[in-house]
Structures are given as structure tokens and as C-alpha cells.
Design a protein around this motif. Structure first.
Motif, PDB file in Angstrom:
ATOM      1  N   GLY A 164     -33.090  40.421  42.350  1.00 41.02           N
ATOM      2  CA  GLY A 164     -33.285  39.486  43.443  1.00 41.02           C
ATOM      3  C   GLY A 164     -32.572  38.165  43.294  1.00 41.02           C
ATOM      4  N   GLU A 165     -31.753  38.021  42.277  1.00 41.16           N
ATOM      5  CA  GLU A 165     -31.068  36.755  42.020  1.00 41.16           C
ATOM      6  C   GLU A 165     -29.757  36.671  42.808  1.00 41.16           C
ATOM      7  OE1 GLU A 165     -29.533  34.157  38.138  1.00 41.16           O
ATOM      8  OE2 GLU A 165     -30.199  36.223  37.876  1.00 41.16           O
ATOM      9  N   ILE A 166     -29.392  35.454  43.230  1.00 47.18           N
ATOM     10  CA  ILE A 166     -28.048  35.194  43.746  1.00 47.18           C
ATOM     11  C   ILE A 166     -27.323  34.373  42.689  1.00 47.18           C
ATOM     12  CG2 ILE A 166     -26.631  34.171  45.544  1.00 47.18           C
ATOM     13  CD1 ILE A 166     -28.834  34.547  47.512  1.00 47.18           C
ATOM     14  N   LEU A 167     -26.314  34.974  42.076  1.00 50.72           N
ATOM     15  CA  LEU A 167     -25.556  34.337  41.007  1.00 50.72           C
ATOM     16  C   LEU A 167     -24.134  34.079  41.477  1.00 50.72           C
ATOM     17  CD1 LEU A 167     -25.259  33.519  37.947  1.00 50.72           C
ATOM     18  CD2 LEU A 167     -24.417  35.850  37.589  1.00 50.72           C
ATOM     19  N   GLY A 168     -23.657  32.859  41.326  1.00 48.00           N
ATOM     20  CA  GLY A 168     -22.282  32.528  41.615  1.00 48.00           C
ATOM     21  C   GLY A 168     -21.439  32.582  40.354  1.00 48.00           C
ATOM     22  N   ILE A 169     -20.300  33.265  40.421  1.00 47.68           N
ATOM     23  CA  ILE A 169     -19.342  33.302  39.321  1.00 47.68           C
ATOM     24  C   ILE A 169     -18.065  32.659  39.828  1.00 47.68           C
ATOM     25  CG2 ILE A 169     -18.031  34.755  37.738  1.00 47.68           C
ATOM     26  CD1 ILE A 169     -20.240  36.829  37.934  1.00 47.68           C
ATOM     27  N   ILE A 170     -17.704  31.534  39.238  1.00 50.78           N
ATOM     28  CA  ILE A 170     -16.618  30.728  39.786  1.00 50.78           C
ATOM     29  C   ILE A 170     -15.585  30.413  38.726  1.00 50.78           C
ATOM     30  CG2 ILE A 170     -17.770  28.502  39.365  1.00 50.78           C
ATOM     31  CD1 ILE A 170     -16.659  27.743  42.228  1.00 50.78           C
TER      32      ILE A 170
ATOM     33  N   GLU B 215     -14.463  28.938  45.337  1.00 52.54           N
ATOM     34  CA  GLU B 215     -14.915  27.865  46.209  1.00 52.54           C
ATOM     35  C   GLU B 215     -16.291  27.353  45.766  1.00 52.54           C
ATOM     36  OE1 GLU B 215     -13.314  28.829  50.554  1.00 52.54           O
ATOM     37  OE2 GLU B 215     -14.392  30.531  49.686  1.00 52.54           O
ATOM     38  N   MET B 216     -16.325  26.119  45.282  1.00 53.83           N
ATOM     39  CA  MET B 216     -17.592  25.556  44.827  1.00 53.83           C
ATOM     40  C   MET B 216     -18.595  25.437  45.963  1.00 53.83           C
ATOM     41  SD  MET B 216     -17.362  25.171  41.585  1.00 53.83           S
ATOM     42  CE  MET B 216     -18.529  23.987  40.923  1.00 53.83           C
ATOM     43  N   ASP B 217     -18.108  25.224  47.190  1.00 54.79           N
ATOM     44  CA  ASP B 217     -19.013  25.044  48.312  1.00 54.79           C
ATOM     45  C   ASP B 217     -19.798  26.317  48.608  1.00 54.79           C
ATOM     46  OD1 ASP B 217     -19.963  23.182  50.354  1.00 54.79           O
ATOM     47  OD2 ASP B 217     -19.085  24.583  51.784  1.00 54.79           O
ATOM     48  N   VAL B 218     -19.187  27.475  48.384  1.00 55.51           N
ATOM     49  CA  VAL B 218     -19.880  28.743  48.580  1.00 55.51           C
ATOM     50  C   VAL B 218     -21.060  28.849  47.615  1.00 55.51           C
ATOM     51  CG1 VAL B 218     -19.651  31.247  48.298  1.00 55.51           C
ATOM     52  CG2 VAL B 218     -17.887  29.955  49.513  1.00 55.51           C
TER      53      VAL B 218
ATOM     54  N   ASP C 153     -25.007  17.510  36.919  1.00 55.57           N
ATOM     55  CA  ASP C 153     -24.634  17.005  35.595  1.00 55.57           C
ATOM     56  C   ASP C 153     -23.714  17.988  34.884  1.00 55.57           C
ATOM     57  OD1 ASP C 153     -24.603  15.313  33.384  1.00 55.57           O
ATOM     58  OD2 ASP C 153     -26.438  16.145  32.524  1.00 55.57           O
ATOM     59  N   PRO C 154     -22.491  18.196  35.402  1.00 58.97           N
ATOM     60  CA  PRO C 154     -21.572  19.156  34.776  1.00 58.97           C
ATOM     61  C   PRO C 154     -21.178  18.713  33.375  1.00 58.97           C
ATOM     62  CG  PRO C 154     -20.418  17.828  36.404  1.00 58.97           C
ATOM     63  CD  PRO C 154     -21.872  17.496  36.546  1.00 58.97           C
ATOM     64  N   GLN C 155     -21.084  19.688  32.482  1.00 56.08           N
ATOM     65  CA  GLN C 155     -20.762  19.383  31.094  1.00 56.08           C
ATOM     66  C   GLN C 155     -19.313  19.720  30.743  1.00 56.08           C
ATOM     67  OE1 GLN C 155     -23.198  17.856  29.027  1.00 56.08           O
ATOM     68  NE2 GLN C 155     -24.115  17.729  31.070  1.00 56.08           N
ATOM     69  N   ALA C 156     -18.809  20.834  31.243  1.00 60.57           N
ATOM     70  CA  ALA C 156     -17.454  21.283  30.895  1.00 60.57           C
ATOM     71  C   ALA C 156     -16.411  20.554  31.736  1.00 60.57           C
ATOM     72  CB  ALA C 156     -17.332  22.793  31.105  1.00 60.57           C
TER      73      ALA C 156
ATOM     74  N   SER D 215     -13.763  19.162  36.993  1.00 64.11           N
ATOM     75  CA  SER D 215     -12.541  19.209  37.785  1.00 64.11           C
ATOM     76  C   SER D 215     -12.754  19.978  39.088  1.00 64.11           C
ATOM     77  CB  SER D 215     -11.417  19.849  36.979  1.00 64.11           C
ATOM     78  OG  SER D 215     -10.247  19.976  37.742  1.00 64.11           O
ATOM     79  N   LEU D 216     -13.424  21.135  39.007  1.00 65.19           N
ATOM     80  CA  LEU D 216     -13.688  21.932  40.199  1.00 65.19           C
ATOM     81  C   LEU D 216     -14.562  21.187  41.197  1.00 65.19           C
ATOM     82  CD1 LEU D 216     -14.302  25.397  38.513  1.00 65.19           C
ATOM     83  CD2 LEU D 216     -12.457  24.864  40.097  1.00 65.19           C
TER      84      LEU D 216
END
Length: 345
Positions: free
Chosen positions: A33-39, A202-205, A233-236, A241-242
Motif C-alpha cells: 500500500g505504499e507510494i514510493l518515489g525513486i528519483i 521530476e521532484m514535483d511528481v 532537510d535534504p542531506q545529500a 541540487s534536484l
């Protein structure tokens, strides 16, 4: 009580093509049931990761398990029922031009050997689910881009998969149609409890519907976590940059001095439950300070408010500035004093 097995699990997955390392030490678990984004950017390893998940590529090392069953060593005949548990939605739709919308949706059910009556009933249900009633007899050339993608989604759902892989499914669509397709995917996730992997650049997606995000860079996982936390709070460096996270360091038109007194310019990064707190009015009640928002904003990320604000704060007394900063720091992700606003005489 034991937890159910994850839909997808990868452990130590590596893949090389000659001297090029496409994937390196990928560990990933995706729950039901998870929605996972791979970017990630082009060349980050997204396409190779998809092909390892659906069995089109075999990793050089590590394991890939679908619903608890390891697939990396399975032969083609054993892979077929596993692949039916994975629905694929493509960037360019991949519809058959000589088949109608209904016939494109029906095709995987014909291949699976479903009888005609149940097959046609299933197609009708799917057309209704994706909002294509009345367009079942149209050919792809007679459909808009968004309608073609709805057919692609319905076709992917036809065999009742456990997981849906969306491979850049909105990249060929305009912003309004993208919004509609993302809303449809979120609705399918809610109504069917279907696990969805969004593979995208696309980060917005990701921001709009993913509960969790994985950031790939050079075949490795650079960062992973709840979407709102990663955005707030992005770490990488690649994630920053994205996101363009370091852009617009100051509101335009302001001149700052590093020291001094008067109005202090403070940058506040916030996210989660505290993002909706009345921070500025609280400064007036606690410290008698005046505060105004000079720039920035708050928006939902994965359903959680996240934002960055540039705030001008004038303490009632100069000595109050340090306690004000400490108070803000206690209820935000990051608080930074940027300087004092220089006023023209």
C-alpha cells in the motif's frame, strides 16, 4: 503478531555493464500500500533498477524478492507469474495502435486465458475506474495524451497486480494532465491499497503523492526517507541540487549587515506538525517582538506541510534576540540569523 512480508525487497543488489557500474549495494524494502518515489538524474540507475525489479535484468549480486519470492535465479517460465504481479505504466504509453482502448486493456487478460465474459466485465470496471467510460471504442490516435495514459494504467491494472511500476509516466504530459494522472494514481492507491513505485526525474511528481522517496546517484542510494523530511532537510548534495534547495538565499532588494541591531533577518526551514504553529504571533506573545514574513512559503509535500520562510524580527530589546533564535530553533528544522536589515537614512 508478525508483520506481513513486504511487496518488494532488494538486498545488496549490484549490476555492471562492462566497466560501468549501474547499481551498487542497493538495499530497499517497499511495504504493501505504499507510494514510493525513486528519483535521480539521467544515468543514475533508475532504468536498470526497474529492469532488475521486473526480472528483465538479473543482478550480478544480491537478491530481489517479490512478495517474499526471490526472482533473480528464476527461469523465464517461472518468471511469468511473478511478472503478472507487477503492472507497468510507461512514459510513451506503449499502446497497440490497431486496438481500441478496451482491446488494449483486455490484451493481458486474453494472454492470461481469462474467459470472455469475466474478461469484458473486468474491462468495463477498469474503464470506469480510470474515467474512460464512453471512450472504449476509440483507437489511440483518437485519444489525448492523458487519455492514452489512462488506458495504460487500466491495462497495467487488468491482471490485478500487487505492485504498479510507473516509469516516467507523466514526463510526456502537460502540467494540467500530469496533475490529473497523479490524482488518479493517488485515488487508485487509496481505493485498491495498491503499492506504487514512481520512477521519475521530476521532484514535483514525488512531492505531490509519494509518502517516501529514494534518491539515486551513480547507481547508489544517496538519500532515502519520508518525502516531507527529505524535502524539508535534504542531506545529500544531489538532493539539494534536484530541489534547488540553496537557491534564493535572500529575499530580493534587502541589504544586510552581519552585526548591528534593529530588524533581524532570520531564515526558517520547517516541516511536519510544527509547520502549522503560529510562530510569529508567538514571538509577540512571548517576547513582545514584532515579526513579518519577507519571503518564502509553505506547501504540502506528501500531505505534510513543508516550507522555508525569511522573516524580519524586531526584538523589544536587543538582548532578546538570542532567546528568540533559541525558541525558533526548538520548533523548526533549521533557524539561521542571516544579518540585520540596513535601512537607508
Amino acid at each position: 503478531m508478525t508483520s506481513p512480508a513486504p511487496i518488494l525487497s532488494l538486498a545488496g543488489v549490484r549490476k555492471r555493464f562492462g566497466d560501468h557500474t549501474a547499481l551498487s549495494d542497493i538495499d530497499l524494502t517497499v511495504g504493501s500500500g505504499e507510494i514510493l518515489g525513486i528519483i535521480g538524474r539521467s544515468g543514475a540507475g533508475k532504468s536498470t533498477l526497474i529492469r532488475c525489479i521486473n526480472g528483465l535484468e538479473r543482478p550480478d549480486a544480491g537478491t530481489v524478492a517479490i512478495e517474499g519470492r526471490e526472482i533473480q535465479a528464476l527461469g523465464e517460465s517461472a518468471l511469468k507469474p511473478v511478472r503478472r504481479r507487477i503492472g507497468m505504466v510507461f512514459q510513451h504509453f506503449n499502446l497497440l495502435a490497431n486496438r481500441t482502448a478496451a482491446e488494449n486493456i483486455e490484451l493481458p487478460l486474453i494472454i492470461a486465458g481469462m474467459a470472455r465474459g469475466p474478461r469484458q466485465a473486468r474491462v468495463r470496471d477498469l474503464l470506469q475506474l480510470v474515467g474512460l467510460e464512453g471512450r472504449e471504442d476509440r483507437y489511440p490516435a483518437q485519444l489525448s495524451g492523458g487519455q492514452k495514459q489512462r488506458v495504460g494504467i487500466a491495462r497495467a491494472l487488468a491482471p490485478e497486480p500487487a505492485m504498479l511500476l510507473s516509469d516516467e509516466a507523466t514526463s510526456a504530459l502537460d502540467p494540467e494532465t500530469t496533475e490529473q494522472i497523479l490524482a488518479l494514481l493517488a485515488d487508485i492507491n487509496r481505493r485498491l491499497g495498491l503499492t506504487i513505485l514512481l520512477i521519475t526525474h521530476e521532484m514535483d511528481v514525488v512531492r505531490r503523492i509519494a509518502g517516501r522517496v529514494v534518491v539515486l546517484e551513480n547507481g547508489r542510494i544517496a538519500e532515502a526517507g519520508e518525502t516531507w523530511r527529505v524535502f524539508a532537510d535534504p542531506q545529500a548534495a544531489v538532493t539539494k541540487s534536484l530541489l534547488g534547495h540553496d537557491a534564493a538565499a535572500l529575499p530580493p532588494g534587502l541589504v544586510l549587515a552581519p552585526g548591528g541591531s534593529g530588524e533581524a533577518l532570520i531564515r526558517i526551514d520547517l516541516g511536519g506538525p510544527d509547520a502549522g504553529a503560529p510562530l510569529l504571533s508567538d514571538l509577540g506573545a512571548r517576547f513582545g517582538a514584532s515579526a513579518r514574513i519577507l519571503s518564502g512559503g509553505v506547501e504540502p509535500v506528501g500531505g505534510v506541510p513543508v516550507g522555508r520562510l525569511f522573516v524580519g524580527v524586531t526584538p523589544a530589546r536587543p538582548d532578546d534576540l538570542e532567546p528568540i533564535l533559541a525558541h525558533l530553533a526548538s520548533s523548526t528544522i533549521r533557524t539561521e540569523l542571516l544579518g540585520h536589515v540596513v535601512r537607508a537614512d
